[in-house]
Design an enzyme around this catalytic site. Structure first.
Site, PDB file in Angstrom:
ATOM      1  N   ARG A 117       0.841  -1.183   0.000  1.00 53.97           N
ATOM      2  CA  ARG A 117       0.000   0.000   0.000  1.00 53.97           C
ATOM      3  C   ARG A 117       0.886   1.247   0.000  1.00 53.97           C
ATOM      4  O   ARG A 117       1.692   1.434   0.921  1.00 53.97           O
ATOM      5  CB  ARG A 117      -0.908   0.006   1.240  1.00 53.97           C
ATOM      6  N   HIS A 168      -3.347  10.845   0.641  1.00 52.40           N
ATOM      7  CA  HIS A 168      -2.819  10.661   1.998  1.00 52.40           C
ATOM      8  C   HIS A 168      -2.244  12.015   2.444  1.00 52.40           C
ATOM      9  O   HIS A 168      -1.052  12.155   2.688  1.00 52.40           O
ATOM     10  CB  HIS A 168      -1.780   9.533   2.014  1.00 52.40           C
ATOM     11  N   GLU A 221      -7.722   8.158   6.184  1.00 49.21           N
ATOM     12  CA  GLU A 221      -8.071   8.765   7.469  1.00 49.21           C
ATOM     13  C   GLU A 221      -8.612  10.186   7.374  1.00 49.21           C
ATOM     14  O   GLU A 221      -7.998  11.126   7.886  1.00 49.21           O
ATOM     15  CB  GLU A 221      -6.848   8.757   8.397  1.00 49.21           C
ATOM     16  N   ASN A 230      -7.395   1.391   9.813  1.00 45.88           N
ATOM     17  CA  ASN A 230      -6.099   1.738  10.392  1.00 45.88           C
ATOM     18  C   ASN A 230      -6.280   1.735  11.895  1.00 45.88           C
ATOM     19  O   ASN A 230      -7.073   2.512  12.431  1.00 45.88           O
ATOM     20  CB  ASN A 230      -5.650   3.136   9.943  1.00 45.88           C
ATOM     21  N   TYR A 234      -4.514   1.879  15.729  1.00 39.53           N
ATOM     22  CA  TYR A 234      -3.366   2.131  16.600  1.00 39.53           C
ATOM     23  C   TYR A 234      -3.697   1.929  18.070  1.00 39.53           C
ATOM     24  O   TYR A 234      -2.921   1.330  18.795  1.00 39.53           O
ATOM     25  CB  TYR A 234      -2.805   3.542  16.352  1.00 39.53           C
ATOM     26  N   GLU A 238      -3.432  -0.261   8.091  1.00 38.04           N
ATOM     27  CA  GLU A 238      -2.297   0.212   8.889  1.00 38.04           C
ATOM     28  C   GLU A 238      -2.425  -0.368  10.291  1.00 38.04           C
ATOM     29  O   GLU A 238      -3.517  -0.400  10.853  1.00 38.04           O
ATOM     30  CB  GLU A 238      -2.257   1.747   9.062  1.00 38.04           C
TER      31      GLU A 238
HETATM   32  C1  BGC Z   1      -1.254   7.763   9.266  1.00 43.24           C
HETATM   33  C2  BGC Z   1       0.205   7.607   8.943  1.00 43.24           C
HETATM   34  C3  BGC Z   1       1.023   7.881  10.184  1.00 43.24           C
HETATM   35  C4  BGC Z   1       0.657   6.871  11.234  1.00 43.24           C
HETATM   36  C5  BGC Z   1       1.395   7.062  12.534  1.00 43.24           C
HETATM   37  C6  BGC Z   1      -1.674   7.182  10.588  1.00 43.24           C
HETATM   38  O1  BGC Z   1      -2.557   8.063  11.210  1.00 43.24           O
HETATM   39  O2  BGC Z   1      -2.052   7.307   8.210  1.00 43.24           O
HETATM   40  O3  BGC Z   1       0.521   8.477   7.892  1.00 43.24           O
HETATM   41  O4  BGC Z   1       2.396   7.854   9.919  1.00 43.24           O
HETATM   42  O5  BGC Z   1      -0.708   6.940  11.535  1.00 43.24           O
HETATM   43  O6  BGC Z   1       1.117   8.300  13.112  1.00 43.24           O
HETATM   44  C1  BGC Z   2      -4.224   8.264  16.827  1.00 43.76           C
HETATM   45  C2  BGC Z   2      -3.416   7.729  15.680  1.00 43.76           C
HETATM   46  C3  BGC Z   2      -3.155   8.850  14.700  1.00 43.76           C
HETATM   47  C4  BGC Z   2      -2.467  10.004  15.379  1.00 43.76           C
HETATM   48  C5  BGC Z   2      -2.215  11.147  14.448  1.00 43.76           C
HETATM   49  C6  BGC Z   2      -3.476   9.398  17.464  1.00 43.76           C
HETATM   50  O1  BGC Z   2      -4.172   9.904  18.537  1.00 43.76           O
HETATM   51  O2  BGC Z   2      -4.481   7.259  17.730  1.00 43.76           O
HETATM   52  O3  BGC Z   2      -4.067   6.682  15.076  1.00 43.76           O
HETATM   53  O4  BGC Z   2      -2.352   8.400  13.657  1.00 43.76           O
HETATM   54  O5  BGC Z   2      -3.217  10.416  16.505  1.00 43.76           O
HETATM   55  O6  BGC Z   2      -0.866  11.514  14.493  1.00 43.76           O
END
Ligand code: BGC
Ligand code: BGC
Length: 448
Positions: free
Chosen positions: A78, A122, A167, A293, A295, A354
């Protein structure tokens, strides 16, 4: 941590990157400026004054990077297309030299047996469009559909599936509400027309792709939201935040309606941005795959003072990444089940587009990243066992890269270390771990 997961034989393994974060070559071959070039040049906007002017120099080193992907045994890659490389002012004449780069990239990926999965946007909007209002201007959605047409006509013979946007939540909030990302606007909730115009752009581009027999996906940053306590106040705050972060970007696409945003003080027509018929333009094309995505989860409390209708609070007693984000793999399992329960038959197959973490002092033995990936893949495999249709996993990221406002050095997300002074690439321990995981999955999936 487990190093094998019960996943379908045709499960796809990938890695993800984005144009401004890796390409560099910002003034080469006729590329126009993007909002990130302009924003990063502002004193204080990016840590240490870094920019993406060179980044990983991927524009020149892509053959070496594809060799690294081939070494991993990836099924898919991707990447994102830089809109101002293809259309330097966002509209009008196509820059043939810029478009040719993506032609070469796609051919080299296919030669390596890797399926290209491009993202059209992006976050690097052509600055000329920002000068006309950027995503606050409805016309930008129509310029995006024209750009999607250029790309689909050029690469659609070799690229079956496309992601329209990355996003829109993060881009709207960081770029237009809080101003910590380009274009650096601080409009708070009045930023939300930028969200609607991105969703409109998604819908228009999805139609362009479908007209050409191509698949359209959307990558959303989704987070399971939990109230800090069972109190009515914390629960209401959590619902308001969930509507803003998650449902605003998924409900219109999958259900054909916006969530109730009244707790945020946002009118139903999003400050006049939503015109009659817009919801159909967003919903009717349909979505062939939801890009997720992931995190971290988000814990929300009632506000303690005036201002926002919610407070985001930390989740204590769990590990945190270098960014300070809580590591809660179970939250991915919960999120996937929530999506299944909330959207039911309206939910298309999911691809994790992601997932990854930044590690402090990231060096070659990056054990925390292996633990992070293994725990999240375990959560994902449990969701598959619970009946959620998940087709693939793209780790963020292939390479250490330009991490937006955090610059080049402080938040390294790569499976491959990049020395930004020499551009030397060194695979980390996570690279070998992921390579072996993919190989083992494939070996088990072969017919016996
Ligand atoms: C974004 C990426 C970024 C990553 C870590 C995502 O929100 O799509 O571009 O590098 O999180 O922050
Ligand atoms: C989110 C990430 C996102 C970032 C942006 C965080 O709070 O959890 O997913 O990429 O903010 O830099």
């Amino acid at each position: 941590m487990p190093d094998r997961f019960d996943l379908p034989a045709d499960f796809r393994w990938g890695a993800a990157t984005a144009a401004y974060q890796i390409e560099g070559a910002v003034e080469e071959d006729g590329r126009g400026p993007s909002v990130w070039d302009v924003f990063a040049a502002r004193p204080g906007a990016v840590r240490d004054g870094h920019t993406g002017a060179v980044a990983c120099d991927h524009y020149h080193r892509y053959p070496e990077d594809i060799a690294l992907m081939r070494g991993l045994g990836l099924d898919g890659y991707r990447f994102s297309v830089s809109w101002p490389r293809v259309l330097p002012t966002g509209a009008g004449a196509v820059n043939g030299a810029g478009l040719a780069f993506y032609d070469r990239l796609v051919d080299a990926l296919l030669d390596a047996g890797i399926t290209p999965l491009p993202t059209l946007f992006h976050w690097d909007l052509p600055q000329a469009l920002e000068d006309e209002g950027g995503w606050l201007n409805r016309d930008t959605a129509y310029r995006f559909a024209e750009y999607a047409t250029v790309m689909a006509d050029r690469l659609g013979d070799r690229v079956p599936a496309w992601i329209t946007l990355n996003e829109p939540f993060v881009h709207t909030v960081y770029g237009y509400a809080l101003g910590t990302h380009a274009p650096g606007r601080t409009l708070m909730f009045e930023a939300l027309p930028a969200a609607h115009h991105q969703l409109l752009a998604h819908g228009l581009a999805a139609s362009v792709l479908h007209d050409r027999g191509l698949l359209a996906m959307l990558s959303n940053n989704l987070t399971p939201v939990e109230p800090a306590s069972p109190s009515a106040e914390d629960t209401a705050a959590a619902e308001a935040y969930d509507a803003l972060h998650n449902r605003l970007f998924t409900d219109p696409v999958l259900l054909g309606r916006y969530p109730d945003l009244s707790a945020l003080g946002v009118p139903d027509d999003i400050f006049g941005a939503v015109h009659p018929g817009d919801i159909d333009l967003i919903h009717t094309p349909g979505l062939d795959g939801l890009g997720l995505n992931f995190y971290n989860p988000t814990r929300v409390a009632a506000p303690t003072g005036p201002g926002l209708p919610f407070d985001l609070v930390d989740i204590p007693d769990v590990p945190h990444t270098a960014f300070g984000w809580p590591v809660v793999p179970e939250a991915l399992h919960r999120l996937l089940l929530n999506l299944r329960d909330l959207y039911g038959k309206a939910l298309p197959p999911i691809t994790i587009t992601e997932n990854g973490c930044s590690v402090t002092e990231d060096t070659v033995p990056d054990r925390p990243r292996i633990d992070f990936m293994a725990a999240h893949l375990d959560a994902l495999a449990r969701a598959v066992a619970d009946g959620v249709d998940i087709r693939g996993y793209y780790t963020w990221s292939l390479l250490d890269n330009f991490e937006w406002a955090e610059g080049l050095f402080s938040q390294r997300f790569g499976l491959v270390h990049v020395d930004f002074a020499t551009q030397r690439r060194t695979p980390k321990a996570s690279y070998a771990w992921y390579r072996d995981l993919i190989a083992a999955h494939r070996a088990r999936s072969l017919p016996h």
